[in-house]
Design an enzyme around this catalytic site. Sequence first.
Site: not given
Ligand code: 7PJ
Length: 283
Positions: A227, A261
């Site tokens: 990010k 994640r």
């Molecule tokens: C996140 C997400 C996060 C959860 C995205 C990216 C943007 N779901 N979906 N947490 N970010 N739970 O991957 O940079 O931080 S999309």
Amino acid sequence: MMSNTTQKNLNNLSSSQLNQVQVMGILNVTPDSFSDGGQFICFNNALKQVEQMISNGVDIIDIGGESTRPGAVDVSVQDEITRVIPLLKAIKSRFDINVSMDTSKAEVMGEAITFGADIINDVRALQNKGCLEVVAQSDIAVCLMHMQGMPRSMQENPEYNDIIDDILEFFRQRIDCCEQNGINKERLVLDPGFGFGKTLEHNYEVLAKFSQFNALGLPLLAGISRKSMIGNLLNRDVKERLAGSLAAAIVAVQQGANIIRVHDVQESVDALNILKAVAQYKI
Ligand code: 7PJ
């Protein structure tokens, strides 16, 4: 010399707690996602990527069909279903792996539940119309993420009184709302939403104080991989954020994150394994 309390804070996770930390691998099927947009649009490529993540030790595959980066365009219900549901079915029929569906649309959630998703991952925390009801009719897990504002404008001028208190208050309200609608607390996972309506400083404050979210007694998810909070701090392009992402993920795990994640599964599993090896020798 390091004080006892500092040492305790850095080492307060037991080996068995660490062994339960799960790696969620990101599988984007959007043409405009910021780091791998378009790459996995091809179905076969997506399946190969899943196979690779599984052999690298992933615990959960997170399928996303809607880009939530600042300024991203809206996707119709039908387009999102067409992108993600065939892939969910293919993964579930070929592999024995947990799948999470990154969506905020009730219709997509319903389809995902029908075709065997294990987790609904909603960056809007089930606030869209119909979501609470659809999820209440199933018994799958849900990740409730905090976001200030909406993707189109969330990075314009994010402001908080006290960012941790504000996020905790949001979590409490969403947990109450879920319970009132028949979704048990035991099904919930909480995520402070790095990068969603937060400045660089906000993001690092949330990471520094991540352990405070343990107060709610629910599993925590941290999504920091590649990010801007990594890129802007280090002045690194998206492809050069691996080291920063790993460091941040480990900081989150040390403060109680139960799921990380990530884009880079093999490297994240390696980093976690170092932490586990060290934890075996703790008093
Ligand atoms: C996140 C997400 C996060 C959860 C995205 C990216 C943007 N779901 N979906 N947490 N970010 N739970 O991957 O940079 O931080 S999309």
